[in-house]
Design a protein around this motif. Structure first.
Motif, short mmCIF file in Angstrom:
data_model
loop_
_atom_site.label_atom_id
_atom_site.label_comp_id
_atom_site.label_asym_id
_atom_site.label_seq_id
_atom_site.Cartn_x
_atom_site.Cartn_y
_atom_site.Cartn_z
N VAL A 86 70.65 20.39 74.88
CA VAL A 86 70.11 21.35 75.85
C VAL A 86 70.41 22.78 75.40
CG1 VAL A 86 70.27 22.19 78.22
CG2 VAL A 86 70.25 19.73 77.76
N MET A 87 71.63 22.98 74.92
CA MET A 87 72.01 24.33 74.47
C MET A 87 71.18 24.76 73.26
SD MET A 87 73.92 26.63 75.67
CE MET A 87 73.78 28.32 75.12
N SER A 88 70.80 23.79 72.41
CA SER A 88 69.97 24.13 71.25
C SER A 88 68.58 24.57 71.71
CB SER A 88 69.87 22.96 70.28
OG SER A 88 69.09 21.91 70.83
N VAL A 89 68.07 24.00 72.83
CA VAL A 89 66.79 24.43 73.38
C VAL A 89 66.89 25.87 73.88
CG1 VAL A 89 65.07 24.07 75.21
CG2 VAL A 89 66.05 22.11 74.01
N CYS A 147 51.44 37.57 74.85
CA CYS A 147 51.47 36.12 75.03
C CYS A 147 51.68 35.50 73.65
CB CYS A 147 50.17 35.62 75.66
SG CYS A 147 50.17 33.83 75.94
N ARG A 148 52.82 34.85 73.47
CA ARG A 148 53.13 34.22 72.19
C ARG A 148 53.42 32.75 72.38
NH1 ARG A 148 55.35 37.47 68.18
NH2 ARG A 148 55.27 35.54 66.95
N THR A 149 53.06 31.95 71.40
CA THR A 149 53.31 30.51 71.43
C THR A 149 54.15 30.12 70.22
OG1 THR A 149 51.20 30.09 72.55
CG2 THR A 149 52.23 28.22 71.45
N PHE A 150 55.18 29.30 70.47
CA PHE A 150 56.07 28.84 69.40
C PHE A 150 56.16 27.31 69.45
CE2 PHE A 150 57.35 33.04 70.77
CZ PHE A 150 57.51 33.73 69.58
N THR A 151 56.17 26.69 68.30
CA THR A 151 56.31 25.23 68.23
C THR A 151 57.33 24.86 67.17
OG1 THR A 151 54.51 25.04 66.60
CG2 THR A 151 53.91 24.82 68.93
N GLY A 152 57.78 23.59 67.22
CA GLY A 152 58.64 23.12 66.13
C GLY A 152 59.99 22.60 66.56
N HIS A 153 60.42 22.93 67.80
CA HIS A 153 61.76 22.45 68.18
C HIS A 153 61.67 21.00 68.66
CE1 HIS A 153 65.96 22.98 69.29
NE2 HIS A 153 65.69 22.20 70.33
N GLU A 183 64.89 15.33 71.85
CA GLU A 183 64.84 13.90 72.09
C GLU A 183 63.60 13.26 71.47
OE1 GLU A 183 65.31 13.11 76.25
OE2 GLU A 183 67.43 13.68 76.23
N GLY A 184 63.30 13.69 70.23
CA GLY A 184 62.20 13.09 69.49
C GLY A 184 60.83 13.66 69.80
N VAL A 185 60.75 14.65 70.67
CA VAL A 185 59.48 15.26 71.02
C VAL A 185 59.45 16.71 70.51
CG1 VAL A 185 57.93 15.96 72.89
CG2 VAL A 185 59.21 13.81 73.06
N ILE A 186 58.37 17.06 69.79
CA ILE A 186 58.22 18.44 69.30
C ILE A 186 57.71 19.30 70.46
CG2 ILE A 186 57.06 19.97 67.68
CD1 ILE A 186 59.08 18.05 66.42
N CYS A 187 58.48 20.31 70.80
CA CYS A 187 58.18 21.16 71.97
C CYS A 187 57.28 22.33 71.61
CB CYS A 187 59.47 21.70 72.58
SG CYS A 187 60.61 20.42 73.14
N THR A 188 56.51 22.79 72.60
CA THR A 188 55.71 24.01 72.49
C THR A 188 56.17 24.98 73.57
OG1 THR A 188 53.78 22.86 71.60
CG2 THR A 188 53.40 25.01 72.60
N LEU A 189 56.52 26.18 73.15
CA LEU A 189 57.03 27.20 74.07
C LEU A 189 56.01 28.33 74.18
CD1 LEU A 189 59.41 28.59 75.67
CD2 LEU A 189 60.06 29.60 73.47
N LYS A 190 55.70 28.75 75.41
CA LYS A 190 54.84 29.90 75.64
C LYS A 190 55.64 30.99 76.33
CE LYS A 190 50.35 27.59 75.82
NZ LYS A 190 49.12 27.35 76.62
N VAL A 191 55.55 32.20 75.80
CA VAL A 191 56.26 33.35 76.36
C VAL A 191 55.23 34.39 76.81
CG1 VAL A 191 57.97 35.17 75.95
CG2 VAL A 191 58.17 32.97 74.75
N ASN A 192 55.31 34.81 78.06
CA ASN A 192 54.42 35.82 78.62
C ASN A 192 55.24 37.03 79.06
OD1 ASN A 192 51.61 34.49 78.77
ND2 ASN A 192 52.96 32.94 79.65
N ILE A 193 54.81 38.20 78.63
CA ILE A 193 55.55 39.44 78.93
C ILE A 193 54.57 40.50 79.42
CG2 ILE A 193 57.05 41.23 77.98
CD1 ILE A 193 57.75 39.17 75.72
N GLU A 194 54.93 41.20 80.48
CA GLU A 194 54.12 42.30 80.99
C GLU A 194 54.92 43.59 80.91
OE1 GLU A 194 52.41 41.59 84.81
OE2 GLU A 194 51.67 39.58 84.26
N ILE A 195 54.28 44.65 80.41
CA ILE A 195 54.97 45.91 80.15
C ILE A 195 54.19 47.06 80.78
CG2 ILE A 195 55.73 47.51 78.34
CD1 ILE A 195 55.85 44.85 76.57
N GLU A 196 54.88 47.89 81.57
CA GLU A 196 54.29 49.06 82.20
C GLU A 196 55.18 50.27 81.97
OE1 GLU A 196 53.38 48.48 86.31
OE2 GLU A 196 52.36 46.55 85.99
N LYS A 197 54.57 51.37 81.58
CA LYS A 197 55.30 52.62 81.33
C LYS A 197 56.46 52.42 80.35
CE LYS A 197 54.09 54.61 85.81
NZ LYS A 197 54.57 55.18 87.08
#
Length: 401
Positions: free
Chosen positions: A383-386, A298-304, A307-321
């Motif tokens: 949008v493409m930059s996001v 679980c990682r969190t990224f901020t800074g993008h 439209e004038g709003v600083i976004c926060t992105l959360k990435v969740n990854i599950e790994i098996e075998k």
């Protein structure tokens, strides 16, 4: 943080969790098998020294002996040294224990043992010893004390076996870790001995870049170490092999001879039929990485700025075998809800059982860019930059591979 330790403090890893119940059980078992060992000492002992410096060759020979050799009345001591390698325990997560990208860059072998225990670094300044015996003669303390007594018979060192079954120098520095594999009738107990290991490389390779992980895999913890050569400048691998080998044989009155102490080719199919198949398995991706207990990131990224709003992105990854089975992203911006839903739909379709290696992850990054370029209008630059930010952030999550 490991980087804050003084430069002279280096690290070797060992298992960090032992429950009270398992500790009591282990003590009772150790006493039981120790008493059996006294009354059922083997009538014969043999010493084998591997001519190979490949971790895969040597682990394959050890495993072959465990699976195919009768230990009922014969004890074996197998010794070897390896070219640079990171070796982790049967129930560990390699990405959490070591810097895998650096290992690949430096041509360092990555291997998983069949035994438990923690992660260690090997190179040719490291002696590996494996005591292979019947289960009723399994006795860690006896093996460790044999090595300590052998060294102290020649050099005046403050060397002892502690309560954790580590060999400790000057009552502080760890010079050996220990692990074992116990079957119904067979056993082996193996451990390392630090002679002249490259400690700067050890320190770097056992420092994982992984972040945001949640895992139940056996974890390793750091301990201060020291090479024996710092106390014994003239110490050589060959001297120790001869010293320990002789001591092992003399305990049952065996005379050292070519039939009792000999150098072997671990991949000799005539002598060890089927050993190449074992080596192939031990060197496979499915064994080294596919046996990793499931874990999540679980990682969190901020800074993008969108439209004038600083976004926060959360990435969740599950790994098996060793495969990515689920990946989702979340962005806290109301105007991007549909875009995130589209991104998650893409990841859901493409990720299923994605193998966790750099080639597959590079392919994922490339196909992500190609996919969204075809469905997002070229004039929607914001949008493409996001999307580009999300793709780069996801790739950052996998930089431990």
């Amino acid at each position: 943080m490991r980087g804050r330790f003084e430069n002279k403090m280096y690290f070797i890893k060992h298992v960090s969790r032992v429950s009270a119940l398992s500790f009591v059980t282990n003590v009772v078992q150790a006493k039981f098998y120790s008493s059996l060992a006294v009354s059922s000492r083997a009538t014969t002992r043999l010493v084998l020294v591997s001519r190979s410096n490949s971790i895969y060759d040597n682990l394959a020979l050890e495993e072959w002996m465990y699976e195919n050799t009768d230990f009922s009345d014969t004890d074996y001591l197998l010794m070897w040294r390896n070219r640079p390698a990171v070796v982790f325990g049967r129930h560990q997560n390699p990405w959490l224990e070591a810097n895998i990208p650096l290992a690949y860059m430096d041509n360092v072998d990555i291997a998983r043992r069949s035994s438990g225990g923690g992660t260690v670094y090997h190179d040719e300044g490291n002696l590996n010893l494996s005591f292979l015996k019947s289960r009723n003669r399994y006795n860690r303390k006896e093996n460790l004390h044999l090595v300590v007594d052998s060294i102290k018979s020649k050099w005046n060192l403050d060397l002892e076996v502690n309560a954790r079954d580590d060999i400790v120098l000057d009552q502080f520095y760890k010079v050996s870790g220990t692990a074992a594999k116990l079957g119904r009738v067979q056993s082996y107990h193996h451990f390392t001995l630090l002679l002249a290991v490259d400690t700067s490389q050890l320190w770097k390779l056992l420092d994982s870049p992984m972040q945001g992980v949640n895992s139940r895999a056996t974890k390793s913890v750091p301990a201060s170490i020291k090479n024996l050569e710092e106390k014994i400048p003239d110490l050589k691998y060959e001297i120790l092999v001869d010293l320990i080998g002789h001591r092992f044989l003399q305990e049952v009155g065996a005379q050292t001879s070519p039939t009792h102490l000999r150098y072997v080719d671990p991949l000799n199919e005539t002598e060890f039929p089927g050993v190449l198949d074992i080596r192939k398995r031990l060197q496979s991706w499915d064994w080294i990485y596919g046996k990793t207990p499931k874990f999540s990131l679980c990682r969190t990224f901020t800074g993008h700025d969108f439209e004038g709003v600083i976004c926060t992105l959360k990435v969740n990854i599950e790994i098996e075998k060793g495969n990515v089975v689920l990946m989702t992203v979340h962005l806290d911006h109301q105007k991007l809800v549909d875009l995130i839903a589209m991104i998650n739909k893409f990841y859901c379709e493409i990720v299923g059982n994605l193998k966790l290696n750099r080639k597959c992850l590079s392919d994922l990054e490339r196909s992500s860019r190609e996919h969204f370029k075809t469905i997002i209008s070229i004039d929607r630059l914001e949008v493409m930059s996001v999307v580009e930010w999300v793709i780069r952030s996801v790739d950052l999550c996998y930089r431990f591979v």
